[in-house]
Scaffold this active site. Structure first.
Site, mmCIF file in Angstrom:
data_model
loop_
_atom_site.group_PDB
_atom_site.id
_atom_site.type_symbol
_atom_site.label_atom_id
_atom_site.label_comp_id
_atom_site.label_asym_id
_atom_site.label_seq_id
_atom_site.Cartn_x
_atom_site.Cartn_y
_atom_site.Cartn_z
ATOM 1 N N ALA A 106 48.509 -22.580 38.790
ATOM 2 C CA ALA A 106 48.134 -22.094 40.120
ATOM 3 C C ALA A 106 46.987 -22.866 40.750
ATOM 4 O O ALA A 106 46.465 -22.451 41.783
ATOM 5 C CB ALA A 106 47.759 -20.615 40.024
ATOM 6 N N ASN A 164 44.587 -18.374 32.618
ATOM 7 C CA ASN A 164 45.053 -19.679 32.146
ATOM 8 C C ASN A 164 44.368 -20.800 32.919
ATOM 9 O O ASN A 164 44.176 -21.900 32.402
ATOM 10 C CB ASN A 164 46.569 -19.789 32.314
ATOM 11 C CG ASN A 164 47.334 -19.044 31.237
ATOM 12 O OD1 ASN A 164 46.988 -19.108 30.067
ATOM 13 N ND2 ASN A 164 48.375 -18.336 31.637
ATOM 14 N N HIS A 194 40.597 -18.984 43.434
ATOM 15 C CA HIS A 194 39.950 -19.755 42.374
ATOM 16 C C HIS A 194 39.027 -20.767 43.051
ATOM 17 O O HIS A 194 39.490 -21.608 43.825
ATOM 18 C CB HIS A 194 40.965 -20.504 41.502
ATOM 19 C CG HIS A 194 42.014 -19.637 40.898
ATOM 20 N ND1 HIS A 194 41.752 -18.779 39.847
ATOM 21 C CD2 HIS A 194 43.322 -19.497 41.190
ATOM 22 C CE1 HIS A 194 42.870 -18.151 39.521
ATOM 23 N NE2 HIS A 194 43.828 -18.559 40.316
#
EC number: 1.4.1.21
Length: 237
Positions: A106, A164, A194
């Site tokens: 991602a 992850n 993020h």
């Protein structure tokens, strides 16, 4: 016509299901779905008809099945990168004779972090991940709350379904010890965020990624299976 790579997919959830359908419909030139491994299915049967195995089933499945894949001389594409915080498992997967491939999942910017770290060790790296509270085990949070802060190795192990990305950043940076990971639960979050910052002799970097959560599995992002397919295309090209 060139050689076709036989692909087995482990897991048929929000990530594996998309990958399976894309392979079945011929969306990855040079690749053909030859097996799907789900709970109770035989990995040995899949290995007999596959050249490459795509792991889409979580860190536990990777730890249990991954070493068998590479030991059989088959290539392995890993989605559950957080499992590689276990150094012993990582070494077994890298030991071959099958090759180990990782997907970016991602996030992006990993190629630049890897290049900067190769020039000279990065001095400081941080990733701040913000998600809906329910995906982080704090469903009743009424305002943004920091759920955990610590070394990427510890945070990725504590939130195997959600971080992850922290492990991916650490692997790109060349060290789990240099990366600090922060997990934030925000009830107002409509996208998964993020924010990656890094500094070192090569320069200063900041990447911000905001992904739509998967409708089937909000702990993951909609883009992840497509990142897997992009990596798969590069492998079989």
């Amino acid at each position: 016509m060139g050689e076709v790579t036989g692909v087995a997919v482990v897991g048929r959830g929000s990530i594996g299901g998309v990958v399976i359908r894309a392979l079945e419909s011929g969306e990855v030139p040079g690749a053909r779905l030859t097996a799907v491994v789900d709970l109770g299915d035989s990995l040995d049967d899949a290995l007999a008809v596959a050249d490459l195995v795509v792991e889409c089933a979580g860190q536990r499945a990777l730890a249990e099945l991954g070493p068998r894949v590479v030991a059989a001389g088959k290539d392995l594409l890993v989605v559950s990168i957080g499992a590689l915080t276990d150094d012993a498992l990582h070494e077994r997967l890298r030991g071959g004779p099958g090759r180990l491939f990782l997907t970016s999942g991602a996030i992006g910017g990993l190629d630049l972090l890897r290049a900067a770290a190769l020039m000279a060790p990065l001095e400081k790296v941080r990733i701040v991940t913000t998600k809906k509270p329910a995906t982080l085990g704090v469903p009743h949070a009424a305002e943004p709350v920091e759920v955990m802060r610590g070394p990427a190795r510890e945070v990725a192990a504590a939130f195997p379904k959600s971080t992850n990305v922290a492990a991916a950043v650490a692997l790109a940076a060349g060290s789990f010890d240099v990366v600090e990971a922060v997990v934030v639960a925000d009830p107002a979050a409509t996208l998964t965020s993020h924010v990656i910052t890094a500094s070192g002799p090569a320069g200063d970097y900041r990447f911000e990624i905001r992904n739509r959560p998967s409708e089937q599995n909000p702990a993951s992002s909609q883009v992840v299976p497509h990142a897997v397919l992009a990596t798969l295309r590069d492998i079989v090209r």
